[in-house]
Scaffold this active site. Structure first.
Site, mmCIF file in Angstrom:
data_model
loop_
_atom_site.group_PDB
_atom_site.id
_atom_site.type_symbol
_atom_site.label_atom_id
_atom_site.label_comp_id
_atom_site.label_asym_id
_atom_site.label_seq_id
_atom_site.Cartn_x
_atom_site.Cartn_y
_atom_site.Cartn_z
ATOM 1 C CB ALA A 276 -1.303 0.170 1.263
ATOM 2 C CG ASN B 245 1.024 -6.335 6.398
ATOM 3 O OD1 ASN B 245 1.980 -7.020 6.286
ATOM 4 N ND2 ASN B 245 -0.283 -6.002 6.110
ATOM 5 C CG HIS C 267 0.617 4.239 5.118
ATOM 6 N ND1 HIS C 267 0.690 3.995 6.460
ATOM 7 C CD2 HIS C 267 -0.056 3.772 4.143
ATOM 8 C CE1 HIS C 267 0.249 3.226 6.318
ATOM 9 N NE2 HIS C 267 -0.388 2.646 4.989
HETATM 10 N N1 LIG Z 1 1.692 -6.037 2.120
HETATM 11 C C1 LIG Z 1 1.014 -4.401 1.539
HETATM 12 O O1 LIG Z 1 1.265 -4.096 1.431
HETATM 13 C C2 LIG Z 1 -0.396 -5.730 2.263
HETATM 14 C C3 LIG Z 1 -1.778 -5.036 2.594
HETATM 15 C C4 LIG Z 1 -2.511 -4.919 2.635
HETATM 16 C C5 LIG Z 1 -2.807 -5.932 3.685
HETATM 17 N N2 LIG Z 1 -1.610 -7.092 3.634
HETATM 18 C C6 LIG Z 1 -2.344 -8.859 4.471
HETATM 19 O O2 LIG Z 1 -2.280 -9.330 3.226
HETATM 20 C C7 LIG Z 1 -3.229 -10.367 4.023
HETATM 21 C C8 LIG Z 1 -4.703 -10.255 3.594
HETATM 22 O O3 LIG Z 1 -5.304 -9.234 3.218
HETATM 23 P P1 LIG Z 1 -6.576 -9.408 3.247
HETATM 24 O O4 LIG Z 1 -7.676 -7.957 3.199
HETATM 25 O O5 LIG Z 1 -6.522 -10.299 2.019
HETATM 26 O O6 LIG Z 1 -7.575 -10.499 4.674
HETATM 27 P P2 LIG Z 1 -8.379 -11.133 4.785
HETATM 28 O O7 LIG Z 1 -8.953 -11.165 6.198
HETATM 29 O O8 LIG Z 1 -9.559 -9.922 4.202
HETATM 30 O O9 LIG Z 1 -8.537 -12.280 4.343
HETATM 31 C C9 LIG Z 1 -7.801 -13.267 5.050
HETATM 32 C C10 LIG Z 1 -8.024 -14.909 4.416
HETATM 33 O O10 LIG Z 1 -7.578 -15.318 4.737
HETATM 34 C C11 LIG Z 1 -7.552 -16.911 5.149
HETATM 35 N N3 LIG Z 1 -6.767 -17.496 6.597
HETATM 36 C C12 LIG Z 1 -6.754 -17.629 7.114
HETATM 37 N N4 LIG Z 1 -5.642 -18.317 8.671
HETATM 38 C C13 LIG Z 1 -5.650 -19.403 7.756
HETATM 39 C C14 LIG Z 1 -5.137 -20.632 7.066
HETATM 40 N N5 LIG Z 1 -4.050 -20.935 7.998
HETATM 41 N N6 LIG Z 1 -5.312 -21.167 6.516
HETATM 42 C C15 LIG Z 1 -5.453 -20.685 4.903
HETATM 43 N N7 LIG Z 1 -6.379 -19.722 4.989
HETATM 44 C C16 LIG Z 1 -6.563 -18.799 6.191
HETATM 45 C C17 LIG Z 1 -8.986 -16.341 6.302
HETATM 46 O O11 LIG Z 1 -9.799 -17.532 6.683
HETATM 47 C C18 LIG Z 1 -9.179 -15.351 4.744
HETATM 48 O O12 LIG Z 1 -10.706 -15.278 4.445
HETATM 49 C C19 LIG Z 1 -3.003 -9.846 6.145
HETATM 50 O O13 LIG Z 1 -2.477 -10.500 6.096
HETATM 51 C C20 LIG Z 1 -2.279 -8.446 5.405
HETATM 52 O O14 LIG Z 1 -2.190 -7.892 6.629
HETATM 53 C C21 LIG Z 1 -0.785 -6.681 2.714
#
Ligand SMILES: NC(=O)c1ccc[n+]([C@@H]2O[C@H](COP(=O)([O-])OP(=O)(O)OC[C@H]3O[C@@H](n4cnc5c(N)ncnc54)[C@H](O)[C@@H]3O)[C@@H](O)[C@H]2O)c1
Length: 255
Positions: free
Chosen positions: A121, A176, A206
Site C-alpha cells: 500500500a 505491512n 502513508h
Molecule cells: N503487503 C501489504 O502492503 C499488505 C496490504 C494489505 C494487506 N496485507 C496483508 O495481507 C494479508 C491478507 O489480507 P486480506 O485483506 O486479504 O485479509 P482477509 O482477512 O480479507 O483474508 C484472509 C483470509 O485468509 C484466511 N485464512 C486465515 N488463516 C488461514 C490459514 N491458516 N490457511 C488458509 N486460509 C487462512 C481467512 O479465512 C480469510 O479468508 C493480511 O496479513 C494483511 O495484513 C498486506
C-alpha cells in the site's frame, strides 16, 4: 503457470479474479481455512480448483500466494520454500521475527525458491530499493489514520514515534508497510515510524521520507480501502496483481 492462493479474503479473491483473466495462468488452486470462502471464489472462476491445504498441489504449482495473516504465514511459507516453490508474501509483518526471517531466507536460497514481497500500500519503495545500494542516512514512515471507533482520541494525536520493530502487530494498519520499508532500507530498528490518529481522516495516508548519498525523497500515498476488508487498502491488493503479472510476464519496468 499454475498458482496456489492461500487465503481467499479481500486480497486473495481479487488476485484470483485477475489471474483468471491472464492467459499465462492455467490453474488457480484455492485454499482457505474457511473452505466456503474458497468455494465461493472458485464459483466465479474458469480456472479455479478448491484444495484442502497448501501441501495438496505443491508438486504441481509454480507459485504460492500467501494472503492470510502473520501467524498462518509463518506456518505456510517454510513448507513452500522447503519444496523449492516460489512464494509471494502478503503478511510481510511476519518477517519482523529475525530468527524466522533468516531461516526462511536461508531455506529459500538452499532450495532455489524465490520470495516475492509486493510494494503493497505504498508508493516510492522503488526509489528506496535503489537508494539502499549506497549510504542511506534516514528512513521514516509517517502513517495517518482515523482512530478505531470508540477510542478516546478527539484531536489529531501522535500515538507512536519510534522504531518500526515495535509497530508490527501493534498497529495493524501500518504493520505491512512498516515491514516492507524496513526490509528495503535500514532494517526494523533504524527505520523510524510515526503513527498519527486523526478523527478527521477519511482514509489511511502513508508517507515515506528517506535520505542518503542519492539525495532526498518523499512519497505520499492516500489509500482508498478495499471494499471487502476496509483495513486492507485497495493499492495493497492491486500490488499483488501487479506482482503476479511481473512474475509471469517477465515484465520488469520500473522495478
Ligand atoms: N503487503 C501489504 O502492503 C499488505 C496490504 C494489505 C494487506 N496485507 C496483508 O495481507 C494479508 C491478507 O489480507 P486480506 O485483506 O486479504 O485479509 P482477509 O482477512 O480479507 O483474508 C484472509 C483470509 O485468509 C484466511 N485464512 C486465515 N488463516 C488461514 C490459514 N491458516 N490457511 C488458509 N486460509 C487462512 C481467512 O479465512 C480469510 O479468508 C493480511 O496479513 C494483511 O495484513 C498486506
Amino acid at each position: 503457470m499454475r498458482i496456489t492462493i492461500v487465503g481467499c479474503g479481500s486480497i486473495g479473491s481479487r488476485l484470483a479474479k485477475a489471474a483468471d483473466e491472464m492467459e499465462e495462468v492455467k490453474r488457480i488452486y484455492l485454499v482457505d481455512l474457511r473452505k466456503e470462502k474458497a468455494e465461493e471464489v472458485a464459483e466465479g472462476l474458469k480456472k479455479g480448483i478448491v484444495v484442502d491445504s497448501v501441501d495438496e498441489e505443491l508438486y504441481h504449482t509454480d507459485m504460492v500466494v500467501e494472503a492470510t495473516n502473520q501467524e498462518a504465514s509463518k506456518k505456510i511459507a517454510p513448507r513452500v520454500v522447503n519444496r523449492g516453490v516460489d512464494i509471494m508474501l502478503m503478511s510481510v509483518g511476519a518477517l519482523v521475527d529475525d530468527d524466522y526471517r533468516n531461516a526462511l531466507m536461508q531455506a529459500a536460497s538452499e532450495h532455489e525458491s524465490k520470495i516475492y514481497i509486493p510494494a503493497g500500500a505504498l508508493c516510492g519503495v522503488d526509489g528506496l530499493r535503489s537508494a539502499s545500494n549506497d549510504r542511506l542516512d534516514s528512513v521514516e514512515l509517517i502513517s495517518t489514520m482515523r482512530p478505531i471507533d470508540g477510542s478516546r482520541i478527539h484531536g489529531k494525536t501522535t500515538v507512536y514515534s519510534g522504531p518500526a520493530r515495535d509497530v508490527i502487530g501493534r498497529y495493524p494498519r501500518s504493520t505491512n508497510v512498516a515491514a516492507t520499508v524496513s526490509l528495503l532500507g535500514l532494517g526494523f530498528d533504524k527505520t523510524k515510524v510515526t503513527i498519527i490518529m486523526d478523527p478527521e481522516a477519511k482514509i489511511n495516508i502513508h508517507e515515506i521520507h528517506y535520505s542518503g548519498a542519492f539525495g532526498k525523497a518523499c512519497a505520499k500515498t492516500e489509500n482508498n480501502p478495499e471494499l471487502e476488508n476496509p483495513t486492507t487498502s485497495h493499492l495493497g491488493a492491486l500490488s499483488a496483481v501487479a506482482t503476479l503479472k511481473r512474475v509471469c510476464r517477465n515484465e520488469w519496468t520500473g522495478i
